[in-house]
Design an enzyme around this catalytic site. Structure first.
Site, PDB file in Angstrom:
ATOM      1  NE  ARG A 127      13.861  -1.547  15.808  1.00 45.22           N
ATOM      2  CZ  ARG A 127      15.020  -0.888  15.768  1.00 45.22           C
ATOM      3  NH1 ARG A 127      15.960  -1.141  16.671  1.00 45.22           N
ATOM      4  NH2 ARG A 127      15.255  -0.004  14.825  1.00 45.22           N
ATOM      5  CD  GLN A 153      -6.815   4.171 -15.265  1.00 38.71           C
ATOM      6  OE1 GLN A 153      -7.036   3.141 -15.947  1.00 38.71           O
ATOM      7  NE2 GLN A 153      -6.716   4.115 -13.962  1.00 38.71           N
ATOM      8  CB  THR A 154      -3.168   8.986 -13.516  1.00 40.28           C
ATOM      9  OG1 THR A 154      -3.343   7.692 -12.953  1.00 40.28           O
ATOM     10  CG2 THR A 154      -3.182  10.018 -12.402  1.00 40.28           C
ATOM     11  CD  GLU A 192      -1.283  -0.543 -11.767  1.00 42.54           C
ATOM     12  OE1 GLU A 192      -0.283  -0.176 -12.394  1.00 42.54           O
ATOM     13  OE2 GLU A 192      -2.436  -0.367 -12.185  1.00 42.54           O
ATOM     14  CE1 TYR A 225      -3.857   2.307 -16.815  1.00 43.44           C
ATOM     15  CE2 TYR A 225      -4.127   0.640 -18.522  1.00 43.44           C
ATOM     16  CZ  TYR A 225      -4.609   1.298 -17.405  1.00 43.44           C
ATOM     17  OH  TYR A 225      -5.825   0.942 -16.876  1.00 43.44           O
ATOM     18  N   GLY A 254      23.447   4.173  11.734  1.00 44.70           N
ATOM     19  CA  GLY A 254      23.830   5.262  10.823  1.00 44.70           C
ATOM     20  C   GLY A 254      24.113   4.770   9.426  1.00 44.70           C
TER      21      GLY A 254
END
Ligand SMILES: CCCCC/C=C/C(=O)SCCNC(=O)CCNC(=O)[C@H](O)C(C)(C)COP(=O)(O)OP(=O)(O)OC[C@H]1O[C@@H](n2cnc3c(N)ncnc32)[C@H](O)[C@@H]1OP(=O)(O)O
Ligand SMILES: Cc1cc2nc3c(=O)[nH]c(=O)nc-3n(C[C@H](O)[C@H](O)[C@H](O)COP(=O)(O)OP(=O)(O)OC[C@H]3O[C@@H](n4cnc5c(N)ncnc54)[C@H](O)[C@@H]3O)c2cc1C
Length: 602
Positions: free
Chosen positions: A279, A83-84, A370, A81, A347
Site C-alpha cells: 500500500r 475568473q471563476t 486550476e 485572480y 488510529g
C-alpha cells in the site's frame, strides 16, 4: 482551536510579515514562493504572486507591466485572480461578468448581470485584495468578443473599504480545520463599475479609443496562460505534499509494532508487513516520480515561454496538454495517497497532531482548483485525438507524442518479457507503456466517429500522462546520479512506480494486448521482490527528502522517532484539557447523574 476570524487574522499577520521581508530583502518571485512554502499557509502570497502577477506579465503590454508590476512587487497593491463565478468555473467561455466599452467616457463598465455572474472563489478576494485581474465578456460596438482580462481596483488604499458599486465578502468556511479556512476566498458583485480603457490587459487584444476591437497576432489561448503556469507549479506542490505524507507514514511504520512477537520477543514493525508495503511503497515511488516529472515540466514551461517571446507558438498545445494532464494525474494520485497514508498510520493517523488531516485538507482542493481534473484530462484527450489524426495523415509527431510516430511497431508489438527479471529492463517497460497509450488513443479515435465516449478519451489521456511520468523517471536514471548506491535505489523505485501502474491498470494492458496474463503475473511477482528490496532503505529514502520536524508538523513523522511521548505531549495542549472537569458538567451532566443516582436508591 482558533475561530475562523482568529485563524484569518493570524495568517494575515504571517503573510504581511512575509511580504515585508520580501520587499526588504528584494526577494525574487521564486524566493518569495519558497517563503510561502516555509510559512506553509495556503494564503495571500499564493494569488498575488502565483496568479495576479503572472496574469499581468502574460497578458499585459510592456507599459501595463511597468505600471502595475512596480506596485505589485512593492506590495503597494495586493492582487488576486478573479475568473471563476458562482455559475461557471470549468467553462471559462461561459463566464457572464460583462465589460462594456463606453466610447463617450473612454471607459469599460464592469457589471455582474446575474446572480450566477458573481465572482466566487478567488483567493484573497473576500477581505485582503485591493486589486484583481477580473475576467469578463468584452462588449464593444454592441458585439460580444468573449472573455478578456481587466485590472480592477476593488478597495480604497486609504481605509480598505470596497469602492462604490462593489459588493465584496468571504464565501464562508471550507473543508478542514486550518487549511483553506485561513484564506478569504471571496464573492464579489459589480454594479456598473467604471474603469479606464487602459485597464484592459492589452497584449492579446485591445479596444481603440473609438471602440474598435483589434486582436493581436498571438493565439487567443494565451488568455489561459496564467493557468498553464500555475498548473506546472502544482505538479511540484503535489510531489512535495506526497513526499511529506509518505515520510510520515514510512517513519511511523518503522516505529509502530503490532503482533508477531515470538516467545515474548519484540512485536513486528508494521512496515515489515507485505500489505503495508504494497500500500505504501508505490506512494514512495510516486513521490520521487512526481518530483522528477515536475522538474522536467518546469523546463518545458520555461522553454515554451521563451519560444513565445519570439512568437514561436508551435509548442503551446504540448505545454497545455502536459500541464493539464500532469496536474490532473499527480494531484489525484496525491490526494488519494495522503488519505491512504492516514489509514496506514492506524488510529493515530486521524489525529491533527499526525499532520495528515491538515495535509489532506490543504491538498484535496488541488484536484479541482486550476481546473477540474476530469475537465483537464478531457483536454488531453482532445490533444491526443488531434495527434492521432495528424499521424494518420503522415505528420510526424514530436515531443511527448513522438512515440505515436512508431505506430506500425507499437500497434502490433508483443512484450519481450518472459521472466521476472525481464521486468527490470527499462526499455521493456517503456515499450509496454507506449503501446498501451497509443492503442488506447487509436481505439478512442476509431470509436469517436461512432459514439464519442468521454470515458475512453479520459482513460487514453491517463495512459498517455502515465507514460510521460514513467519515461521521465527512466530518463532521470540515465543521468549521472551522485551518491553510492543512490541510482540503484532509484532504479528500484522506478520499477515499483511502473509495475504498480501495470498492476493497477492491468485491464488496459491486457485488453490492448500489450501484455499477456502471464506477463502480468510476472510483473506482480517482480513488484513483491522490489518491495522487499526497498524495505531496508525505506526510512533513508524518506529522510532524503530532508524535511525538518517543523515543516513536517507531525508527531508520527518525527526524525527522532519519539512518537508516543510526542503524541502524549500534544494531547495535553488541547484546550479541552485546560480544566479537569469539562465546561458543561454543572449544567448538563451533574443533574442527570444526581437524578439517576437518586432514582437508583429508591
Ligand atoms: C498555488 C495554487 C493556487 C490555487 C488557486 C486557484 C486558482 C484557480 O482555480 S484559477 C481558475 C482556474 N480555472 C480553470 O482552470 C478553468 C478550466 N477551464 C479551462 O481552462 C477552459 O475552459 C478549457 C480549456 C476547459 C476549455 O476552454 P475553451 O476556450 O472552451 O477551449 P476549447 O476546449 O474549445 O479548446 C480550444 C482550443 O484551445 C486549446 N486550449 C485550451 N486551453 C488552453 C491553454 N490553457 N493553453 C493552450 N491552448 C489551450 C485547446 O487545446 C483547443 O485547441 P485545438 O484543439 O487545437 O482547437
Ligand atoms: C480552494 C479553491 C481555491 C480556488 N481559487 C480560485 C481563484 O483564486 N480564482 C478563481 O478564479 N477560481 C478559483 N477557484 C475555482 C476553481 O478554479 C473552480 O472551482 C474549478 O475550475 C472547477 O470549476 P467548477 O467549480 O465550475 O467545477 P464544475 O465544472 O462545475 O465541476 C463539477 C463536475 O462537473 C464535471 N464536468 C464539468 N464539465 C465537464 C465536461 N465537459 N465533461 C465531463 N465532466 C464535466 C467535473 O468533472 C466535476 O465532476 C478555487 C477553487 C477552490 C476549491
Amino acid at each position: 482551536m482558533l475561530s475562523r476570524k482568529e485563524l484569518f487574522k493570524d495568517t494575515l499577520k504571517k503573510a504581511a510579515h512575509a511580504w515585508k521581508r520580501t520587499v526588504e530583502l528584494h526577494l525574487t518571485e521564486e524566493e518569495a514562493n519558497l517563503l510561502r512554502l516555509y510559512i506553509d499557509q495556503p494564503g495571500y502570497v499564493d494569488l498575488h504572486w502565483v496568479m495576479f502577477v503572472p496574469a499581468i506579465k502574460g497578458q499585459g503590454t510592456e507599459e501595463q507591466q511597468k505600471k502595475w508590476l512596480t506596485m505589485a512587487y512593492k506590495f503597494q497593491i495586493i492582487g488576486t485572480y478573479a475568473q471563476t463565478e458562482l455559475g461557471h468555473g470549468s467553462n471559462v467561455q461561459g463566464l457572464e461578468t460583462t465589460a462594456t466599452f463606453d466610447p463617450s467616457t473612454d471607459e469599460f463598465i464592469m457589471h455582474s448581470p446575474t446572480l450566477t455572474s458573481s465572482k466566487w472563489w478567488p483567493g484573497g478576494l473576500g477581505k485582503t485584495s485591493t486589486h484583481a485581474v477580473v475576467y469578463a465578456r468584452l462588449i464593444t460596438e454592441g458585439k460580444d468578443y468573449g472573455i478578456h482580462g481587466f485590472i480592477m481596483q476593488l478597495r480604497s488604499l486609504d481605509d480598505h473599504s470596497p469602492l462604490p458599486g462593489i459588493t465584496i465578502g468571504d464565501i464562508g468556511g471550507k473543508f478542514g480545520s486550518g487549511a483553506y479556512n485561513s484564506m478569504d476566498n471571496g464573492v464579489m458583485r459589480l454594479d456598473h463599475v467604471r474603469i479606464p480603457r487602459d485597464q484592459m490587459l492589452m497584449r492579446l487584444a485591445q479596444v481603440t479609443r473609438e471602440g474598435k476591437y483589434v486582436h493581436s497576432d498571438v493565439p487567443k489561448q494565451l488568455l489561459y496562460g496564467t493557468m498553464v503556469y500555475v498548473r506546472q507549479t502544482i505538479v511540484a506542490d503535489a510531489s512535495r505534499a506526497l513526499s511529506r505524507a509518505v515520510c510520515i507514514a514510512v517513519r511511523y511504520g518503522a516505529i509502530r509494532k503490532q503482533f508477531g512477537s515470538k516467545a515474548g520477543g519484540p512485536e513486528t514493525q508494521v512496515l515489515n508487513y507485505k500489505t503495508q508495503q504494497s500500500r505504501l511503497f508505490p506512494f514512495l515511488a510516486s513521490a520521487y516520480a512526481f518530483r522528477f516529472v515536475g522538474q522536467w515540466l518546469k523546463w518545458l514551461y520555461t522553454d515554451v515561454t521563451q519560444k513565445l517571446e519570439s512568437k514561436d507558438f508551435s509548442t503551446l498545445p504540448e505545454a497545455h496538454a502536459c500541464t493539464a494532464g500532469l496536474k490532473s494525474v499527480t494531484t489525484s494520485a496525491t490526494a488519494d495517497a495522503i488519505e491512504e497514508c492516514q489509514k496506514l498510520c492506524g488510529g493515530h493517523g486521524y489525529l491533527n497532531s499526525s499532520g495528515l488531516p491538515e495535509l489532506f485538507a490543504v491538498n484535496l482542493p488541488a484536484c479541482t482548483y486550476e481546473g477540474d481534473n476530469v475537465v483537464l484530462l478531457l483536454q488531453v484527450a482532445r490533444f491526443l485525438m488531434k495527434t492521432v489524426s495528424q499521424v494518420a495523415s503522415g505528420k510526424q509527431p514530436v515531443g511527448t507524442t513522438a512515440y505515436m510516430g512508431n505506430i506500425q511497431h507499437l500497434m502490433q508489438c508483443k512484450s519481450v518479457v518472459n521472466t521476472v527479471e525481464d521486468w527490470l529492463n527499462p526499455a521493456a517497460i517503456k515499450e509496454v507503456f507506449e503501446a498501451r497509450a497509443l492503442r488506447m488513443a487509436v481505439n478512442c479515435a476509431q470509436n469517436i466517429s461512432k459514439a464519442p465516449s468521454q470515458e475512453e478519451g479520459f482513460e487514453a489521456a491517463v495512459a498517455h500522462v502515465q507514460l510521460i511520468i514513467v519515461t521521465k523517471f527512466i530518463e532521470k536514471l540515465q543521468e549521472d546520479i551522485l551518491g553510492h548506491g543512490v541510482k540503484e535505489q532509484l532504479q528500484k523505485l522506478c520499477g515499483i512506480y511502473a509495475l504498480h501502474l501495470i498492476h493497477k491498470h492491468l485491464g488496459d494492458f491486457l485488453s490492448t494486448g500489450c501484455v499477456t496474463a502471464r506477463q502480468g503475473s510476472l510483473a506482480n511477482e517482480r513488484l513483491g521482490k522490489l518491495y522487499a528490496q526497498v524495505r531496508p532503505n525505506a526510512v533513508a529514502l524518506v529522510d532524503a527528502f530532508d524535511y525538518t520536524d517543523h515543516y513536517l508538523g507531525s508527531a508520527l513523522g518525527r526524525y527522532d522517532g519519539d512518537v508516543y511521548s510526542a503524541l502524549y505531549k500534544e494531547a495535553w495542549k488541547d484546550p479541552l484539557n485546560e480544566t479537569v472537569v469539562p465546561d458543561g458538567y454543572q449544567e448538563h451532566l451533574r443533574p442527570l447523574l444526581k437524578q439517576q443516582l437518586k432514582l437508583s436508591r429508591l
